[in-house]
Design a protein around this motif. Structure first.
Motif, PDB file in Angstrom:
ATOM      1  N   THR A  54       5.101   0.887   0.483  1.00  0.00           N
ATOM      2  CA  THR A  54       6.089   1.947   1.037  1.00  0.00           C
ATOM      3  C   THR A  54       7.133   1.402   1.638  1.00  0.00           C
ATOM      4  N   LEU A  55       8.320   1.788   1.348  1.00  0.00           N
ATOM      5  CA  LEU A  55       9.655   1.530   2.224  1.00  0.00           C
ATOM      6  C   LEU A  55       9.838   2.508   3.145  1.00  0.00           C
ATOM      7  N   CYS A  56      10.165   1.983   4.425  1.00  0.00           N
ATOM      8  CA  CYS A  56      10.555   2.825   5.518  1.00  0.00           C
ATOM      9  C   CYS A  56      12.037   2.603   6.012  1.00  0.00           C
ATOM     10  N   CYS A 108       2.253   1.389   9.088  1.00  0.00           N
ATOM     11  CA  CYS A 108       2.748   2.373   8.221  1.00  0.00           C
ATOM     12  C   CYS A 108       2.435   3.823   8.280  1.00  0.00           C
ATOM     13  N   LYS A 109       0.926   4.030   8.586  1.00  0.00           N
ATOM     14  CA  LYS A 109       0.545   5.457   8.414  1.00  0.00           C
ATOM     15  C   LYS A 109       0.878   5.878  10.015  1.00  0.00           C
ATOM     16  N   SER A 142      11.345   7.618   3.725  1.00  0.00           N
ATOM     17  CA  SER A 142      10.214   6.568   3.113  1.00  0.00           C
ATOM     18  C   SER A 142      10.341   6.797   1.804  1.00  0.00           C
ATOM     19  N   HIS A 143       9.953   5.691   1.027  1.00  0.00           N
ATOM     20  CA  HIS A 143       9.964   5.771  -0.434  1.00  0.00           C
ATOM     21  C   HIS A 143       8.627   4.997  -0.857  1.00  0.00           C
ATOM     22  N   GLY A 171       0.747  -1.187   0.006  1.00  0.00           N
ATOM     23  CA  GLY A 171      -0.006  -0.065  -0.088  1.00  0.00           C
ATOM     24  C   GLY A 171       0.797   1.416   0.104  1.00  0.00           C
ATOM     25  N   GLY A 172       0.550   2.416  -0.642  1.00  0.00           N
ATOM     26  CA  GLY A 172       1.138   3.344  -0.916  1.00  0.00           C
ATOM     27  C   GLY A 172       0.711   4.438   0.389  1.00  0.00           C
ATOM     28  N   ARG A 173       1.662   5.500   0.254  1.00  0.00           N
ATOM     29  CA  ARG A 173       1.149   6.522   1.300  1.00  0.00           C
ATOM     30  C   ARG A 173      -0.048   6.972   1.367  1.00  0.00           C
TER      31      ARG A 173
END
Length: 289
Positions: free
Chosen positions: A222-224, A139-140, A207-208, A130-132
């Motif tokens: 999403t990469l953190c 992640c959120k 993050s990316h 999932g994206g930002r």
């Protein structure tokens, strides 16, 4: 967010269908009990007297050819790639991540897109589906607060940790569902897991967001990148110099494909070769002529 909304948020994960068993309880009941008596031990390496330049231990690999798979090929879906990758890149360590939302709601969940990538400074990565704009709860929380703890899962609480993978609404506290014990952290707000023999307090560095190759307008992950700013380790698991953990006491759990976990109960040792010493040997020199 309700569970009914989950397919909309995480389409890929809801297509995976990890459990291959129509009746999992029936299958598990037919298996032998967990071998608690099996503990960490060392064996010899598969071929103790392996010779330089001799390649694989036997020729059985020659009986099979390798096939090429284009991850973006016609008819190849992201779900296919997911299943291939999580069953091939194994075993994977599990990051059991504790976060707190900007509204103060606690979250606890396991992730196997996780690893250590540097030691000075201590740097870890966690990957999320999932994206930002459409992130998982953990992640959120990380993107919003830039803080978390990462806990290593051991055999004595794997069931509780697995339960935290439940697709619960964002306002549900998985700590309560799991029965695990929160301990206050020193440098970040999220608590760490008391039952974990090794925990990391972490802060987000960067993050990316990843975009789909087939549809560049759709964010898929999403990469953190996280810096470890404090460690917590159980006193009986680490040596007196506070630098090496005892694998026999840590009893770490890893992730394989599907719904499979793995134990770490056996290993073998082999020193790295030293080129300056090896190049003095005639058999090594001859390979490089």
């Amino acid at each position: 967010m309700s569970a009914k909304e989950e397919p909309k948020r995480f389409g890929l994960e809801n297509q995976v269908r990890r459990n291959p068993h129509p009746d999992f309880n029936k299958v598990e009941n037919e298996r032998p009990p967990f071998p608690t008596e099996k503990v960490w031990s060392y064996s010899q390496i598969p071929v103790k007297d392996w010779k330089v330049g001799s390649g694989a231990n036997d020729d059985s690999w020659k009986q099979h050819k390798k096939i090429a798979i284009d991850p973006y090929g016609e008819g190849r879906s992201p779900v296919d790639n997911y299943k291939t990758l999580i069953s091939a890149v194994v075993p994977r360590p599990i990051g059991f991540v504790s976060t707190i939302s900007k509204d103060g709601v606690r979250n606890l969940a396991p992730f196997s897109y996780f690893t250590l990538v540097n030691h000075d400074p201590p740097i870890f990565t966690i990957g999320f589906s999932g994206g930002r704009g459409n992130p998982k709860d953990t992640c959120k929380n990380i993107l919003d607060t830039e803080e978390m703890t990462i806990n290593i899962i051991s055999e004595w609480f794997v069931e509780a940790a697995n339960y935290c993978a439940i697709n619960s609404p964002i306002d549900v506290d998985e700590w309560k569902l799991s029965g695990l014990t929160p301990l206050e952290s020193t440098k970040v707000k999220p608590q760490h897991v008391a039952e974990s023999a090794f925990s990391i307090e972490g802060k987000l560095i960067a993050s990316h967001e990843w975009k789909s190759k087939s549809d560049p307008t759709r964010a898929t992950g999403t990469l953190c990148i996280i810096e470890g700013v404090n460690f917590h380790v159980r006193e009986d698991v680490i040596n007196a110099d506070l630098n090496n953990l005892d694998i026999a006491k840590l009893k770490p759990v890893s992730r394989l494909g599907g719904i499979t976990y793995a134990r770490t109960v056996e290993g073998y040792e082999k020193p790295r070769p030293d080129f300056d010493k090896e190049i003095a040997k005639d058999e090594v020199k001859s390979l490089l002529e």
